[in-house]
Scaffold this active site. Structure first.
Site, PDB file in Angstrom:
ATOM      1  CG  ASP A   1      24.545 -21.958  -1.132  1.00  0.00           C
ATOM      2  OD1 ASP A   1      23.379 -22.348  -1.345  1.00  0.00           O
ATOM      3  OD2 ASP A   1      24.923 -21.524  -0.027  1.00  0.00           O
TER       4      ASP A   1
ATOM      5  NE  ARG B   1      17.868 -27.285  -0.969  1.00  0.00           N
ATOM      6  CZ  ARG B   1      16.866 -26.454  -0.684  1.00  0.00           C
ATOM      7  NH1 ARG B   1      16.142 -25.931  -1.654  1.00  0.00           N
ATOM      8  NH2 ARG B   1      16.600 -26.142   0.559  1.00  0.00           N
TER       9      ARG B   1
ATOM     10  NE  ARG C   1      30.127 -19.397   1.476  1.00  0.00           N
ATOM     11  CZ  ARG C   1      29.320 -18.713   0.663  1.00  0.00           C
ATOM     12  NH1 ARG C   1      28.230 -19.301   0.144  1.00  0.00           N
ATOM     13  NH2 ARG C   1      29.586 -17.453   0.356  1.00  0.00           N
TER      14      ARG C   1
ATOM     15  CE1 TYR D   1      28.799 -28.754   2.210  1.00  0.00           C
ATOM     16  CE2 TYR D   1      27.859 -29.834   4.132  1.00  0.00           C
ATOM     17  CZ  TYR D   1      27.705 -29.238   2.894  1.00  0.00           C
ATOM     18  OH  TYR D   1      26.453 -29.125   2.339  1.00  0.00           O
TER      19      TYR D   1
END
Length: 258
Positions: free
Chosen positions: A47, A45, A192, A105
């Site tokens: 955000d 998932r 992040r 990522y």
């Protein structure tokens, strides 16, 4: 299916009541095509505001169609911010989430004095000059299998904070700086938060050793701010070769002009 999406305009991947989500958009498109409800299972998932180059989903098809038909017809019903890149049948024991051996990522930073009209929703803007050499020194200190509690969100629901970080590299081309991360799995906001720590080090606010100290503390309060979502891209998961999925060919190079 491999799915690409722009996170702007969506509350994230997962369905949420009264909000537009990528999952809802894809499931509604598939259901219109098949004439019946089709739920999908996702590799990971994302955000609100986070993008994906090759998110992977699987579903049980209640009708027979060619892979090309699934791709083209589903894209017909999807909104502009979501697109199917490829579709192919898989064996019954494939699972988009649990069959994945790693996830990749990329976090993209626009590092210049002026804000951007074009990149404003697709990068994190840092106007202070960043030095990538100390950022890479710090990144190397975080590699390996560790308790990443200091880099997880307070809302993270993972059973264990232990993850194996295989790759964390910092590169630059022009005004764009990329942080590439690969691990067996990521905690909520982990990338992040890693980016936030590396940005602080790149600005000279902290030394590279601070990254190791934050990691050892296992305390989220010791780390820097969470970097904004617009610079984050889910590149792709990795799967065993037996499934022959085209995920390793995904190249995010355009994000830095390489």
């Amino acid at each position: 299916m491999g799915v690409e999406y722009d996170g702007n305009g969506f509350c994230g991947w997962q369905r949420q009541l009264g909000q537009a989500s990528v999952q809802q958009s894809l499931e509604e498109a598939l259901s219109r095509l098949a004439g019946t409800a089709i739920p999908v299972t996702v590799a990971g998932r994302t955000d609100t505001g986070v993008h994906a180059l090759c998110q992977v989903v699987h579903f049980d098809a209640p009708v027979q169609r060619s892979a090309e038909s699934w791709l083209r017809a589903t894209n017909t019903y999807l909104p502009d911010g979501v697109a199917v890149r490829w579709a192919q049948p898989v064996s019954a024991h494939f699972h988009a989430r649990f069959s994945a051996t790693a996830r990749r990522y990329r976090y993209v930073i626009l590092n210049r004095r002026e804000k951007s009209a074009l990149w404003r929703h697709h990068t994190a803007w840092v106007y202070s000059p960043l030095a990538i050499e100390p950022m890479q020194v710090a990144a190397d200190l975080l590699l390996g299998t560790h308790d990443f509690s200091a880099f997880r969100a307070s809302s993270c629901q993972a059973n264990s904070p232990v993850r194996s970080l295989h790759r964390l590299t910092v590169s630059q081309r022009g005004d764009l700086i990329s942080i590439d991360a690969e691990a067996n799995g990521f905690l909520h906001h982990m990338v992040r938060n890693l980016a936030g720590v590396l940005i602080a080090i790149g600005r000279g606010d902290q030394s590279p050793q601070w990254a190791a100290e934050v990691l050892a503390s296992r305390d989220r309060c010791q780390a820097g701010v969470t970097a904004p979502p617009g610079g984050l891209y889910f590149v792709a998961p990795r799967y065993p070769d037996e499934f022959a999925l085209p995920v390793d060919a995904v190249d995010p190079g355009f994000l830095t002009g390489t």
